[in-house]
Design an enzyme around this catalytic site. Sequence first.
Site, PDB file in Angstrom:
ATOM      1  N   ASP A  70       0.978  -1.271   0.067  1.00 26.18           N
ATOM      2  CA  ASP A  70      -0.025   0.027   0.041  1.00 26.18           C
ATOM      3  C   ASP A  70       0.851   1.161   0.054  1.00 26.18           C
ATOM      4  OD1 ASP A  70      -2.710   1.467   0.032  1.00 26.18           O
ATOM      5  OD2 ASP A  70      -2.203   1.790   2.137  1.00 26.18           O
TER       6      ASP A  70
ATOM      7  N   TYR B 140      -3.595  11.331   1.494  1.00 28.50           N
ATOM      8  CA  TYR B 140      -4.748  11.212   0.401  1.00 28.50           C
ATOM      9  C   TYR B 140      -4.939  12.635  -0.168  1.00 28.50           C
ATOM     10  CZ  TYR B 140      -6.307   6.512   1.163  1.00 28.50           C
ATOM     11  OH  TYR B 140      -6.231   5.025   1.301  1.00 28.50           O
TER      12      TYR B 140
ATOM     13  N   HIS C 192      -4.699  -7.158   1.798  1.00 27.00           N
ATOM     14  CA  HIS C 192      -3.845  -5.781   1.816  1.00 27.00           C
ATOM     15  C   HIS C 192      -2.739  -5.870   3.083  1.00 27.00           C
ATOM     16  CE1 HIS C 192      -4.174  -1.698   0.960  1.00 27.00           C
ATOM     17  NE2 HIS C 192      -4.126  -1.149   2.258  1.00 27.00           N
TER      18      HIS C 192
END
Length: 368
Positions: free
Chosen positions: A168, A294, A346
Amino acid sequence: MTIEAFDISLGDDVLLDLRERLSRTLYTQPSDSAYWAAGVDPGYLRELVAYWAGEFDWRAAEARLNAFPQFLAEVNGRKVHFVHLRAERPEGALPLVLTHGWPSSFVEMLRVAPLLTGRFDVVIPSLPGFLFSDLPGQPYTRRGVAEIWHELMTGVLGYERFGAFGGDIGGGVTQWLGALFPESVAGVHVTSAVSTADFSERPATPEEQAYLDHLAAYDERDQGYSEIMWTRPDTIAAALADSPAGLIAWIIDKYRDWSDCDGDLEKRWDKDTLCTVATLYWATGSIGSSFRQYYDYPNNRPVPPISVPAAITLSNEPAYVGLPRSLPERVFSDLRHWSNPGRGGHFMSHEEPEQVAREITDFFGPLS
Protein backbone atom coordinates in the site's frame (compact mmCIF):
# COMPACT_ATOMS: atom_id res chain seq x y z
CA MET A 1 19.33 14.46 14.92
CA THR A 2 18.45 12.77 18.20
CA ILE A 3 17.15 9.35 19.17
CA GLU A 4 15.53 8.29 22.44
CA ALA A 5 13.88 5.17 23.84
CA PHE A 6 10.09 5.28 23.88
CA ASP A 7 7.30 3.40 25.65
CA ILE A 8 3.61 3.81 24.96
CA SER A 9 1.84 5.02 28.11
CA LEU A 10 -1.71 6.29 27.82
CA GLY A 11 -3.11 8.25 30.75
CA ASP A 12 -5.97 6.86 32.83
CA ASP A 13 -7.96 9.98 31.97
CA VAL A 14 -7.67 9.18 28.24
CA LEU A 15 -8.96 5.64 28.80
CA LEU A 16 -11.80 6.80 31.06
CA ASP A 17 -12.92 9.38 28.50
CA LEU A 18 -12.78 6.73 25.77
CA ARG A 19 -14.95 4.29 27.72
CA GLU A 20 -17.47 7.01 28.56
CA ARG A 21 -17.77 8.04 24.92
CA LEU A 22 -18.17 4.42 23.84
CA SER A 23 -20.93 3.93 26.41
CA ARG A 24 -22.90 6.79 24.83
CA THR A 25 -22.64 5.53 21.25
CA LEU A 26 -25.72 6.01 19.08
CA TYR A 27 -26.32 3.40 16.37
CA THR A 28 -27.99 3.52 12.98
CA GLN A 29 -30.32 1.03 11.35
CA PRO A 30 -28.83 -1.08 8.55
CA SER A 31 -29.51 0.22 5.05
CA ASP A 32 -29.65 -3.28 3.60
CA SER A 33 -30.84 -6.57 5.04
CA ALA A 34 -27.74 -8.36 3.74
CA TYR A 35 -24.88 -8.53 6.25
CA TRP A 36 -22.30 -5.73 5.64
CA ALA A 37 -23.86 -4.93 2.25
CA ALA A 38 -23.92 -1.18 2.89
CA GLY A 39 -20.75 -0.88 4.95
CA VAL A 40 -20.03 -1.83 8.55
CA ASP A 41 -22.92 -3.89 9.92
CA PRO A 42 -24.55 -1.95 12.81
CA GLY A 43 -25.06 -5.16 14.78
CA TYR A 44 -21.40 -6.13 14.54
CA LEU A 45 -20.36 -2.58 15.38
CA ARG A 46 -22.53 -2.65 18.51
CA GLU A 47 -20.87 -5.92 19.57
CA LEU A 48 -17.35 -4.59 18.92
CA VAL A 49 -17.97 -1.29 20.72
CA ALA A 50 -19.35 -3.16 23.74
CA TYR A 51 -16.20 -5.29 23.81
CA TRP A 52 -13.95 -2.23 23.46
CA ALA A 53 -15.72 -0.43 26.30
CA GLY A 54 -16.05 -3.39 28.67
CA GLU A 55 -13.78 -6.38 28.07
CA PHE A 56 -10.81 -5.01 26.19
CA ASP A 57 -7.72 -4.69 28.41
CA TRP A 58 -5.68 -1.80 27.07
CA ARG A 59 -2.98 -2.16 29.73
CA ALA A 60 -2.34 -5.74 28.61
CA ALA A 61 -2.21 -4.60 24.99
CA GLU A 62 0.11 -1.74 25.94
CA ALA A 63 2.46 -4.18 27.67
CA ARG A 64 2.52 -6.40 24.57
CA LEU A 65 3.42 -3.43 22.39
CA ASN A 66 6.09 -2.22 24.80
CA ALA A 67 7.75 -5.63 24.69
CA PHE A 68 9.05 -4.42 21.32
CA PRO A 69 11.89 -1.89 21.64
CA GLN A 70 10.58 1.44 20.40
CA PHE A 71 12.26 4.76 19.76
CA LEU A 72 11.65 8.34 18.69
CA ALA A 73 14.13 9.92 16.29
CA GLU A 74 14.34 13.47 15.07
CA VAL A 75 14.76 13.51 11.30
CA ASN A 76 14.91 16.91 9.59
CA GLY A 77 13.28 18.46 12.63
CA ARG A 78 10.36 16.02 12.67
CA LYS A 79 9.64 13.16 15.07
CA VAL A 80 9.64 9.59 13.70
CA HIS A 81 8.46 6.67 15.83
CA PHE A 82 9.86 3.21 15.09
CA VAL A 83 10.41 -0.30 16.41
CA HIS A 84 13.99 -1.58 16.14
CA LEU A 85 14.78 -5.29 16.52
CA ARG A 86 18.36 -6.49 16.32
CA ALA A 87 19.33 -9.72 14.59
CA GLU A 88 20.16 -12.70 16.77
CA ARG A 89 23.50 -12.94 14.96
CA PRO A 90 24.48 -9.33 14.19
CA GLU A 91 27.50 -10.10 12.01
CA GLY A 92 26.49 -9.85 8.38
CA ALA A 93 22.81 -9.20 9.16
CA LEU A 94 21.07 -7.12 6.52
CA PRO A 95 18.86 -4.35 7.96
CA LEU A 96 15.29 -4.24 6.66
CA VAL A 97 12.83 -1.37 6.87
CA LEU A 98 9.18 -2.56 6.84
CA THR A 99 6.56 0.06 5.95
CA HIS A 100 2.83 -0.21 6.59
CA GLY A 101 -0.05 1.50 4.77
CA TRP A 102 -3.50 2.93 5.53
CA PRO A 103 -5.59 2.45 7.68
CA SER A 104 -2.85 0.46 9.31
CA SER A 105 0.00 1.04 11.74
CA PHE A 106 3.27 -0.46 12.88
CA VAL A 107 1.16 -3.12 14.63
CA GLU A 108 0.62 -4.77 11.23
CA MET A 109 4.31 -5.77 11.13
CA LEU A 110 4.68 -7.09 14.67
CA ARG A 111 3.70 -10.68 13.86
CA VAL A 112 6.27 -11.05 11.09
CA ALA A 113 9.15 -9.07 12.63
CA PRO A 114 10.24 -11.71 15.22
CA LEU A 115 10.32 -14.32 12.44
CA LEU A 116 12.99 -12.29 10.64
CA THR A 117 15.49 -11.58 13.40
CA GLY A 118 17.36 -14.82 12.82
CA ARG A 119 18.97 -13.15 9.81
CA PHE A 120 17.97 -9.48 9.74
CA ASP A 121 17.86 -6.31 11.77
CA VAL A 122 14.27 -5.04 11.51
CA VAL A 123 13.13 -1.41 11.59
CA ILE A 124 9.37 -0.65 11.57
CA PRO A 125 8.62 3.09 11.39
CA SER A 126 5.21 4.66 11.84
CA LEU A 127 4.40 6.63 8.71
CA PRO A 128 4.46 10.42 9.09
CA GLY A 129 1.17 11.61 10.56
CA PHE A 130 0.35 8.15 11.93
CA LEU A 131 0.27 7.59 15.70
CA PHE A 132 3.48 8.95 17.22
CA SER A 133 5.20 10.25 14.04
CA ASP A 134 4.91 13.90 13.03
CA LEU A 135 3.53 15.05 9.72
CA PRO A 136 6.21 16.24 7.25
CA GLY A 137 6.79 19.93 6.85
CA GLN A 138 6.07 19.83 3.12
CA PRO A 139 3.41 18.15 0.95
CA TYR A 140 3.06 14.48 1.85
CA THR A 141 4.42 12.25 -0.92
CA ARG A 142 5.75 8.70 -1.13
CA ARG A 143 9.02 10.13 -2.38
CA GLY A 144 9.22 12.44 0.63
CA VAL A 145 8.68 9.55 3.04
CA ALA A 146 11.37 7.54 1.24
CA GLU A 147 13.80 10.42 1.79
CA ILE A 148 12.92 10.44 5.51
CA TRP A 149 13.36 6.66 5.75
CA HIS A 150 16.74 6.83 4.00
CA GLU A 151 17.92 9.43 6.50
CA LEU A 152 16.54 7.35 9.38
CA MET A 153 18.33 4.20 8.21
CA THR A 154 21.65 5.77 7.17
CA GLY A 155 22.00 9.06 9.06
CA VAL A 156 20.30 8.11 12.35
CA LEU A 157 20.84 4.36 12.64
CA GLY A 158 24.12 4.28 10.73
CA TYR A 159 23.34 1.53 8.24
CA GLU A 160 25.27 1.78 4.98
CA ARG A 161 23.07 -0.73 3.15
CA PHE A 162 19.55 -2.02 3.79
CA GLY A 163 16.54 -3.68 2.19
CA ALA A 164 13.00 -2.32 2.02
CA PHE A 165 9.63 -4.06 2.21
CA GLY A 166 6.06 -2.74 2.22
CA GLY A 167 2.56 -2.68 0.84
CA ASP A 168 0.00 0.00 0.00
CA ILE A 169 1.55 3.38 0.94
CA GLY A 170 4.49 1.37 2.22
CA GLY A 171 4.82 -0.26 -1.18
CA GLY A 172 5.05 3.14 -2.84
CA VAL A 173 7.62 4.32 -0.30
CA THR A 174 9.60 1.11 -0.81
CA GLN A 175 9.71 1.62 -4.58
CA TRP A 176 10.89 5.21 -4.19
CA LEU A 177 13.66 4.03 -1.87
CA GLY A 178 14.91 1.74 -4.63
CA ALA A 179 14.58 4.41 -7.31
CA LEU A 180 16.31 7.19 -5.37
CA PHE A 181 19.00 5.37 -3.40
CA PRO A 182 20.35 2.38 -5.37
CA GLU A 183 23.74 2.82 -3.74
CA SER A 184 22.35 1.98 -0.28
CA VAL A 185 19.19 -0.05 -0.97
CA ALA A 186 20.04 -3.72 -1.48
CA GLY A 187 16.60 -4.57 -2.85
CA VAL A 188 12.89 -3.76 -2.70
CA HIS A 189 10.00 -6.13 -1.96
CA VAL A 190 6.34 -5.10 -2.30
CA THR A 191 2.97 -6.78 -1.87
CA SER A 192 0.71 -4.02 -3.22
CA ALA A 193 0.90 -0.50 -4.69
CA VAL A 194 2.77 -2.09 -7.59
CA SER A 195 3.68 0.76 -9.92
CA THR A 196 2.70 0.75 -13.56
CA ALA A 197 4.47 2.66 -16.25
CA ASP A 198 3.76 5.47 -18.68
CA PHE A 199 2.24 3.85 -21.78
CA SER A 200 2.94 6.74 -24.15
CA GLU A 201 5.95 5.05 -25.76
CA ARG A 202 4.88 1.42 -25.46
CA PRO A 203 1.11 0.86 -25.40
CA ALA A 204 -0.43 -1.63 -23.02
CA THR A 205 -0.73 -5.18 -24.27
CA PRO A 206 -4.22 -6.73 -24.41
CA GLU A 207 -3.51 -8.61 -21.16
CA GLU A 208 -2.27 -5.45 -19.46
CA GLN A 209 -5.25 -3.42 -20.69
CA ALA A 210 -7.65 -6.07 -19.42
CA TYR A 211 -6.12 -5.75 -15.96
CA LEU A 212 -6.20 -1.93 -16.07
CA ASP A 213 -9.89 -2.08 -17.03
CA HIS A 214 -10.54 -4.46 -14.14
CA LEU A 215 -8.76 -2.12 -11.74
CA ALA A 216 -10.75 0.89 -12.94
CA ALA A 217 -14.03 -1.03 -12.49
CA TYR A 218 -13.01 -2.09 -8.99
CA ASP A 219 -12.06 1.47 -8.05
CA GLU A 220 -15.51 2.71 -9.07
CA ARG A 221 -17.05 0.42 -6.44
CA ASP A 222 -14.41 0.90 -3.75
CA GLN A 223 -13.19 4.48 -3.90
CA GLY A 224 -15.95 6.26 -2.00
CA TYR A 225 -13.83 6.35 1.16
CA SER A 226 -10.86 7.86 -0.68
CA GLU A 227 -12.89 10.47 -2.55
CA ILE A 228 -13.88 12.16 0.70
CA MET A 229 -10.36 11.89 2.14
CA TRP A 230 -8.91 13.38 -1.06
CA THR A 231 -11.38 16.27 -1.19
CA ARG A 232 -12.83 16.84 2.31
CA PRO A 233 -10.50 15.18 4.84
CA ASP A 234 -11.18 17.69 7.60
CA THR A 235 -14.92 17.09 7.37
CA ILE A 236 -14.77 13.35 8.01
CA ALA A 237 -11.88 13.78 10.46
CA ALA A 238 -14.07 16.02 12.63
CA ALA A 239 -16.57 13.19 13.05
CA LEU A 240 -13.99 10.46 13.65
CA ALA A 241 -11.91 12.51 16.09
CA ASP A 242 -15.03 12.97 18.25
CA SER A 243 -16.58 9.49 18.00
CA PRO A 244 -14.50 6.42 18.79
CA ALA A 245 -17.29 4.20 17.44
CA GLY A 246 -17.18 6.10 14.17
CA LEU A 247 -13.39 5.86 14.13
CA ILE A 248 -13.33 2.09 14.52
CA ALA A 249 -16.12 1.70 11.95
CA TRP A 250 -14.11 3.71 9.40
CA ILE A 251 -11.06 1.51 10.01
CA ILE A 252 -12.67 -1.94 10.06
CA ASP A 253 -14.68 -1.26 6.91
CA LYS A 254 -11.39 -1.44 5.00
CA TYR A 255 -9.92 -4.21 7.16
CA ARG A 256 -12.81 -6.43 6.12
CA ASP A 257 -12.87 -5.34 2.47
CA TRP A 258 -9.15 -5.63 1.87
CA SER A 259 -8.19 -8.60 4.04
CA ASP A 260 -8.24 -12.10 2.62
CA CYS A 261 -11.02 -13.02 5.07
CA ASP A 262 -13.94 -14.26 2.91
CA GLY A 263 -16.19 -11.67 4.51
CA ASP A 264 -15.40 -12.80 8.06
CA LEU A 265 -13.39 -9.96 9.61
CA GLU A 266 -12.36 -11.93 12.68
CA LYS A 267 -10.90 -14.70 10.54
CA ARG A 268 -7.94 -12.33 10.23
CA TRP A 269 -8.42 -9.77 13.02
CA ASP A 270 -9.39 -10.67 16.57
CA LYS A 271 -11.20 -8.04 18.59
CA ASP A 272 -8.17 -7.31 20.78
CA THR A 273 -6.09 -6.34 17.73
CA LEU A 274 -8.89 -4.23 16.25
CA CYS A 275 -9.31 -2.40 19.56
CA THR A 276 -5.55 -1.99 19.96
CA VAL A 277 -5.21 -0.28 16.58
CA ALA A 278 -8.28 1.88 17.15
CA THR A 279 -7.09 2.91 20.63
CA LEU A 280 -3.74 4.00 19.21
CA TYR A 281 -5.41 6.14 16.55
CA TRP A 282 -7.84 7.55 19.12
CA ALA A 283 -5.32 8.39 21.83
CA THR A 284 -2.89 10.04 19.41
CA GLY A 285 -5.64 11.94 17.58
CA SER A 286 -4.00 10.92 14.31
CA ILE A 287 -6.86 9.69 12.14
CA GLY A 288 -7.11 13.15 10.53
CA SER A 289 -3.37 13.48 9.96
CA SER A 290 -3.33 9.97 8.45
CA PHE A 291 -5.57 11.41 5.70
CA ARG A 292 -2.92 13.95 4.65
CA GLN A 293 -1.29 11.51 2.25
CA TYR A 294 -4.65 11.30 0.45
CA TYR A 295 -5.23 15.07 0.34
CA ASP A 296 -1.68 15.63 -0.91
CA TYR A 297 -1.78 12.71 -3.35
CA PRO A 298 -1.74 14.93 -6.48
CA ASN A 299 1.80 15.96 -5.50
CA ASN A 300 3.04 12.42 -6.18
CA ARG A 301 4.85 11.74 -9.44
CA PRO A 302 5.33 8.43 -11.26
CA VAL A 303 8.12 6.29 -9.86
CA PRO A 304 11.12 6.30 -12.23
CA PRO A 305 12.69 3.02 -13.39
CA ILE A 306 14.01 0.92 -10.53
CA SER A 307 17.25 -0.94 -11.14
CA VAL A 308 17.89 -2.56 -7.75
CA PRO A 309 16.82 -6.21 -7.27
CA ALA A 310 13.06 -6.40 -6.77
CA ALA A 311 10.49 -8.88 -5.48
CA ILE A 312 6.71 -9.01 -5.59
CA THR A 313 4.55 -11.21 -3.35
CA LEU A 314 1.15 -10.36 -4.73
CA SER A 315 -1.65 -9.43 -2.37
CA ASN A 316 -4.76 -11.60 -2.66
CA GLU A 317 -7.19 -8.69 -2.78
CA PRO A 318 -9.58 -7.62 -5.56
CA ALA A 319 -7.40 -4.77 -6.80
CA TYR A 320 -4.64 -7.17 -7.85
CA VAL A 321 -6.63 -9.99 -9.43
CA GLY A 322 -5.10 -10.71 -12.84
CA LEU A 323 -2.10 -8.39 -12.52
CA PRO A 324 0.28 -9.59 -15.27
CA ARG A 325 3.96 -9.75 -14.46
CA SER A 326 4.72 -7.64 -17.53
CA LEU A 327 3.28 -4.50 -15.89
CA PRO A 328 5.71 -4.30 -12.96
CA GLU A 329 8.49 -5.40 -15.29
CA ARG A 330 8.01 -2.06 -17.05
CA VAL A 331 9.22 -0.40 -13.81
CA PHE A 332 11.48 -3.05 -12.23
CA SER A 333 14.38 -3.86 -14.55
CA ASP A 334 15.64 -6.61 -12.22
CA LEU A 335 12.49 -8.39 -11.00
CA ARG A 336 14.05 -11.47 -9.42
CA HIS A 337 11.16 -12.82 -7.37
CA TRP A 338 7.51 -13.05 -8.43
CA SER A 339 5.05 -14.89 -6.23
CA ASN A 340 1.26 -15.11 -6.23
CA PRO A 341 0.52 -17.33 -3.21
CA GLY A 342 -3.24 -16.70 -3.23
CA ARG A 343 -3.28 -16.05 0.53
CA GLY A 344 -3.04 -12.86 2.51
CA GLY A 345 -4.59 -9.55 1.52
CA HIS A 346 -3.80 -5.88 1.91
CA PHE A 347 -2.36 -6.44 5.39
CA MET A 348 -0.39 -9.54 4.44
CA SER A 349 2.27 -9.25 7.13
CA HIS A 350 -0.42 -9.57 9.80
CA GLU A 351 -2.62 -12.03 7.93
CA GLU A 352 0.10 -14.46 6.82
CA PRO A 353 3.27 -13.71 8.82
CA GLU A 354 4.95 -17.07 8.21
CA GLN A 355 4.38 -16.75 4.47
CA VAL A 356 5.74 -13.22 4.41
CA ALA A 357 8.77 -14.20 6.49
CA ARG A 358 9.61 -16.99 4.02
CA GLU A 359 9.19 -14.70 1.03
CA ILE A 360 11.33 -11.96 2.58
CA THR A 361 14.04 -14.44 3.58
CA ASP A 362 14.06 -16.12 0.16
CA PHE A 363 14.52 -12.77 -1.56
CA PHE A 364 16.76 -10.80 0.79
CA GLY A 365 18.81 -13.74 2.07
CA PRO A 366 21.05 -13.92 -1.02
CA LEU A 367 21.42 -10.12 -0.96
CA SER A 368 22.83 -10.03 2.59
